[in-house]
Structure formats: structure tokens, C-alpha cells
Enzyme design. Structure first.
Site, PDB file in Angstrom:
ATOM      1  N   SER A  77       0.814  -1.208   0.000  1.00  0.00           N
ATOM      2  CA  SER A  77       0.000   0.000   0.000  1.00  0.00           C
ATOM      3  C   SER A  77       0.847   1.257   0.000  1.00  0.00           C
ATOM      4  O   SER A  77       0.316   2.363  -0.035  1.00  0.00           O
ATOM      5  CB  SER A  77      -0.914   0.006   1.236  1.00  0.00           C
ATOM      6  OG  SER A  77      -0.165   0.217   2.407  1.00  0.00           O
ATOM      7  N   THR A 201      -2.356   2.871   2.848  1.00  0.00           N
ATOM      8  CA  THR A 201      -1.618   4.093   3.183  1.00  0.00           C
ATOM      9  C   THR A 201      -0.994   3.898   4.559  1.00  0.00           C
ATOM     10  O   THR A 201      -1.445   3.058   5.331  1.00  0.00           O
ATOM     11  CB  THR A 201      -2.608   5.284   3.255  1.00  0.00           C
ATOM     12  OG1 THR A 201      -3.283   5.410   2.012  1.00  0.00           O
ATOM     13  CG2 THR A 201      -1.934   6.596   3.588  1.00  0.00           C
ATOM     14  N   THR A 219       1.697   6.971   0.609  1.00  0.00           N
ATOM     15  CA  THR A 219       0.853   5.924   0.019  1.00  0.00           C
ATOM     16  C   THR A 219       1.192   5.667  -1.440  1.00  0.00           C
ATOM     17  O   THR A 219       1.746   6.545  -2.123  1.00  0.00           O
ATOM     18  CB  THR A 219      -0.628   6.361   0.098  1.00  0.00           C
ATOM     19  OG1 THR A 219      -1.468   5.292  -0.300  1.00  0.00           O
ATOM     20  CG2 THR A 219      -0.913   7.549  -0.804  1.00  0.00           C
ATOM     21  N   ARG A 229      -4.231   9.943 -11.096  1.00  0.00           N
ATOM     22  CA  ARG A 229      -5.164  10.113  -9.972  1.00  0.00           C
ATOM     23  C   ARG A 229      -4.365  10.442  -8.701  1.00  0.00           C
ATOM     24  O   ARG A 229      -3.391   9.776  -8.377  1.00  0.00           O
ATOM     25  CB  ARG A 229      -5.965   8.831  -9.756  1.00  0.00           C
ATOM     26  CG  ARG A 229      -6.935   8.882  -8.560  1.00  0.00           C
ATOM     27  CD  ARG A 229      -6.343   8.274  -7.306  1.00  0.00           C
ATOM     28  NE  ARG A 229      -7.303   8.172  -6.209  1.00  0.00           N
ATOM     29  CZ  ARG A 229      -6.965   7.854  -4.964  1.00  0.00           C
ATOM     30  NH1 ARG A 229      -5.718   7.607  -4.651  1.00  0.00           N
ATOM     31  NH2 ARG A 229      -7.887   7.779  -4.022  1.00  0.00           N
ATOM     32  N   VAL A 230      -4.768  11.488  -8.012  1.00  0.00           N
ATOM     33  CA  VAL A 230      -4.126  11.854  -6.747  1.00  0.00           C
ATOM     34  C   VAL A 230      -5.172  11.720  -5.651  1.00  0.00           C
ATOM     35  O   VAL A 230      -6.298  12.185  -5.797  1.00  0.00           O
ATOM     36  CB  VAL A 230      -3.581  13.300  -6.824  1.00  0.00           C
ATOM     37  CG1 VAL A 230      -3.124  13.780  -5.455  1.00  0.00           C
ATOM     38  CG2 VAL A 230      -2.432  13.379  -7.826  1.00  0.00           C
ATOM     39  N   GLY A 231      -4.788  11.077  -4.572  1.00  0.00           N
ATOM     40  CA  GLY A 231      -5.718  10.890  -3.466  1.00  0.00           C
ATOM     41  C   GLY A 231      -5.586  12.001  -2.437  1.00  0.00           C
ATOM     42  O   GLY A 231      -5.111  13.108  -2.726  1.00  0.00           O
ATOM     43  N   ASP A 232      -6.010  11.697  -1.221  1.00  0.00           N
ATOM     44  CA  ASP A 232      -5.989  12.688  -0.142  1.00  0.00           C
ATOM     45  C   ASP A 232      -4.617  12.830   0.512  1.00  0.00           C
ATOM     46  O   ASP A 232      -4.307  13.876   1.096  1.00  0.00           O
ATOM     47  CB  ASP A 232      -7.012  12.297   0.929  1.00  0.00           C
ATOM     48  CG  ASP A 232      -6.726  10.917   1.521  1.00  0.00           C
ATOM     49  OD1 ASP A 232      -6.319  10.003   0.754  1.00  0.00           O
ATOM     50  OD2 ASP A 232      -6.896  10.753   2.745  1.00  0.00           O
ATOM     51  N   THR A 252      -6.340   7.048   6.468  1.00  0.00           N
ATOM     52  CA  THR A 252      -6.200   6.001   5.458  1.00  0.00           C
ATOM     53  C   THR A 252      -7.609   5.634   4.996  1.00  0.00           C
ATOM     54  O   THR A 252      -8.583   5.846   5.713  1.00  0.00           O
ATOM     55  CB  THR A 252      -5.509   4.739   6.022  1.00  0.00           C
ATOM     56  OG1 THR A 252      -6.293   4.215   7.093  1.00  0.00           O
ATOM     57  CG2 THR A 252      -4.110   5.041   6.538  1.00  0.00           C
ATOM     58  N   GLY A 253      -7.688   5.068   3.806  1.00  0.00           N
ATOM     59  CA  GLY A 253      -9.000   4.706   3.276  1.00  0.00           C
ATOM     60  C   GLY A 253      -9.332   5.537   2.052  1.00  0.00           C
ATOM     61  O   GLY A 253      -8.437   6.097   1.410  1.00  0.00           O
ATOM     62  N   GLY A 255      -9.660   8.085  -0.264  1.00  0.00           N
ATOM     63  CA  GLY A 255      -9.189   9.460  -0.301  1.00  0.00           C
ATOM     64  C   GLY A 255     -10.193  10.433  -0.864  1.00  0.00           C
ATOM     65  O   GLY A 255     -10.262  11.597  -0.435  1.00  0.00           O
TER      66      GLY A 255
HETATM   67  N1  GLY Z   1      -6.068   7.412   1.255  1.00  0.00           N
HETATM   68  C1  GLY Z   1      -5.239   7.010   0.196  1.00  0.00           C
HETATM   69  C2  GLY Z   1      -5.777   7.317  -1.125  1.00  0.00           C
HETATM   70  O1  GLY Z   1      -6.970   7.420  -1.297  1.00  0.00           O
HETATM   71  O2  GLY Z   1      -4.989   7.461  -2.045  1.00  0.00           O
END
Ligand code: GLY
Length: 353
Positions: A77, A201, A219, A229-232, A252-253, A255
């Protein structure tokens, strides 16, 4: 009752259960120093505490902690060995915040560097910027002396190939009509749940003896994501936030849920208003549940069908991990013992995904 009202009613009911104690986790009474992390961060909390005891700065300590996991190919991850995007390329996101200076740095969609958290820290320390992405982030890392490597391990490549073989329904493209309230078949729900179960993450936050606070989130993001794609995790306020007067929170989870809610910032702001880390995290999870309206993201009872956790710590060293769903754990070192704790949760059930 329409579906949105139903979600509101059901989460209000859950909050009532929660205040009755059924969904509360172990209470930690506080004390400094203390370090909290996601469940995959037990080695990170141990390392960070060891460094705090030697007098290290809180940001040095948490970054050294998560580096262990970033460099471990068996954690798919994060960092080296992370699951790739849908073209088989590992793209990493990370952010850091340093409480005493309110400094922040982050990188997104970074390829070829095992330890994006270290690059994020250098963005904070060596540039006037906060966020570098893609090719620019890689050029910066190379200029800082990092070595470019292939981050795709054989195991992660095999998983990606398996995903490609079974690709048909399991990608991140949606039809605009998917966002509209409508009934979703059980099969469609299962398909999305499969996709949504692969967010991974590590977040780690520390408060030292003096009450100084820092945090880091790193992450490989959503597995098999659309490239770019960019997460949180690299977004300050979403996947991480630190205020040296109040505390820190990371996540985590899923984003996308945090990005739409500035969730980590909101947790810290609720702690500023006097809520405990657990109360603040649960309140934000409830808000996110209320704001989740896409049919494919809801279970048959109108609850979010994805996983989401917060790791919050305040200036006193009180900490809590909170989860949308039950059965989840987090890692923490309370200054005496380094161990896993049960997370508090908004819903008692364990997510079946
Ligand atoms: N929380 C990690 C992501 O969504 O990329």
C-alpha cells in the site's frame, strides 16, 4: 423518507449508540511523548518513539518511522512494492507537516522513488512551495540526490496482471448517471466494493515531551487507479493536518471522501473546539456519511460502503483511531508500550469487502 434523509436518520441513530459506549474503543488517557499510526505502522511508532527519546525533532521521527514501511516490499500500500496504476506504473503520494513551524510539503504522482515522504520533507525544507507533482516532483527528487528505481515488485506486477485479466467491471470509470440516486444491483455493489477495498496508506503523527507535533502520510494510493489520480494523502487538510497548538490528524481509506470534506483539517478543528480525538474523528466520519450520496458508494442501508479511518492525537498526547466500520485497529506508542489498539467506529459491523 428519501435516501439522503434515511442516511441522516440512520447516522443519527448510530451516534446515539456511540455515545452510549457500544462503539467506543479503549480510552487513552494521554501523556507525552506519544505516537499514533495506522495498523501497518507498528514499526513506525516504535522507531519514532525511539528517536523522540533521543531528542529528535517530531518530523524527523515520524518520517524515519514510515520510511521502514515505504522501503518494505511486502507492504503493497506504500512506497516500494506498492500496487501500480492501471498501466502498471507505481505512482506515489506523500505529505508532511511540521507543527512548530507550520511547515508543509508534499509530492503527488511521483514515480521511481521509494521514499516519497523524504521528498515531501525536502519540498518543505528546500523550496518555497508546498506541492510538487509528477515529472516535476521526480526532477526535484533527482536533484536532491535520490536514486530512481523500478518500484514494481514481481508480486505487485502479478497482482496487476491478475486485475487486468479480470478487468471488465473493475475500473474507476463511471457513467454520469451512476452519481444520481437510483437503485443499484447487488452485483454492481460487489464490483465497486472490490475496487474500493484496495486503498492503502500509512499515516504517523507524534507529539514530543514539549508538546511539539508533526505528521506524515504516504501511500501508493488506490490500486489500479487512472494514471495521474491523486488521493488525499498529499493534500494538506485532507490526508494530513497538524496544528501545533491543537494536535494532528491523518487518514487512510477512500481518499476521495476526505478530499471532498477537508477531513483531517476538520478533525483538528473539532479538537480545537474541545472535542477529544475520538469524538472529533467520529463527528467527521458522521459528516462524511451524510455527504455520501452516490448510489454505488452506499450499502443497502444507505451507509458508505468504503473504509475510512482517522488517526488523531492532541497536544496532551491523548490519541484515538476511528473508523467508519468496526473491527479495525491502529498502532500507537504511549511512551511506555508500543502496541495495536481497537479503533472506535461509527458503525459496529465489519465491512464485508
Ligand atoms: N487514502 C489514500 C488514497 O486514497 O490514495
Amino acid at each position: 423518507m428519501n435516501r439522503r434523509d434515511f442516511v441522516k436518520a440512520s447516522t443519527a441513530g448510530l451516534a446515539a449508540v456511540s455515545s452510549g459506549g457500544a462503539l467506543q474503543a479503549e480510552v487513552h488517557s494521554g501523556g507525552r511523548p506519544a505516537v499514533i499510526s495506522s495498523k501497518n505502522g507498528l514499526r513506525a511508532t516504535g522507531k519514532a518513539m525511539e528517536m523522540l527519546r533521543q531528542g529528535a525533532d517530531t518530523l524527523e521521527a515520524v518520517v524515519a518511522g514510515v520510511n521502514i514501511v515505504e522501503e518494505d516490499p511486502s507492504d503493497q500500500s506504500v512506497g516500494y512494492g506498492g500496487l501500480p496504476n492501471d498501466e502498471g506504473v507505481v505512482q506515489l503520494d506523500a505529505s508532511v507537516m511540521h507543527g512548530p513551524t507550520h511547515g508543509a510539503g508534499s509530492v503527488a504522482a511521483l514515480e521511481g522513488i521509494k521514499t516519497p515522504s523524504k521528498v515531501a520533507k525536502l519540498v518543505m525544507e528546500r523550496t518555497d512551495h508546498v506541492l510538487l507533482v509528477g515529472e516535476g516532483a521526480l526532477k526535484f527528487a533527482l536533484a536532491m540526490g535520490f536514486r530512481e528505481e523500478n518500484l514494481l515488485t514481481d508480486e505487485s506486477r502479478e497482482m496487476w496482471l491478475k486485475w487486468k485479466r479480470e478487468l471488465s467491471p473493475e475500473d474507476d470509470w463511471i457513467d454520469p448517471s451512476d452519481r444520481l440516486p437510483r437503485s443499484v444491483t447487488a452485483q454492481e455493489k460487489r464490483q465497486f466494493q472490490k475496487v474500493l477495498s484496495t486503498y492503502g496508506t500509512i499515516n504517523c503523527n507524534a507529539v514530543d515531551e514539549n508538546g511539539d507535533i508533526s505528521g506524515v502520510t504516504t501511500t501508493s494510493g488506490l490500486s489500479y487507479k487512472i494514471p495521474g489520480r491523486v488521493g488525499d494523502s498529499p493534500i494538506i487538510g485532507a490526508g494530513l493536518y497538524v496544528d501545533n497548538e491543537v494536535g494532528a490528524c491523518g487518514s487512510t481509506g477512500r481518499g476521495e471522501a476526505n478530499l471532498k470534506s477537508c477531513a483531517s483539517f476538520m478533525v483538528v478543528e473539532f479538537m480545537r473546539q474541545g472535542l477529544s480525538p475520538e469524538e472529533a474523528g467520529l463527528r467527521v466520519l458522521k459528516r462524511i456519511a451524510e455527504n455520501t450520496v452516490e448510489p454505488y458508494l452506499l450499502d443497502e442501508k444507505g451507509r458508505p460502503n468504503f473504509g475510512l479511518l482517522f488517526y488523531a492525537i492532541n497536544k496532551k498526547g491523548e490519541f484515538a483511531g476511528v473508523s467508519l466500520w468496526g473491527g479495525r485497529q491502529y498502532a500507537a506508542h504511549d511512551g511506555k508500550v508500543n502496541r495495536l489498539y481497537d479503533a472506535a467506529s461509527l458503525y459496529n459491523e465489519v465491512l464485508d469487502a
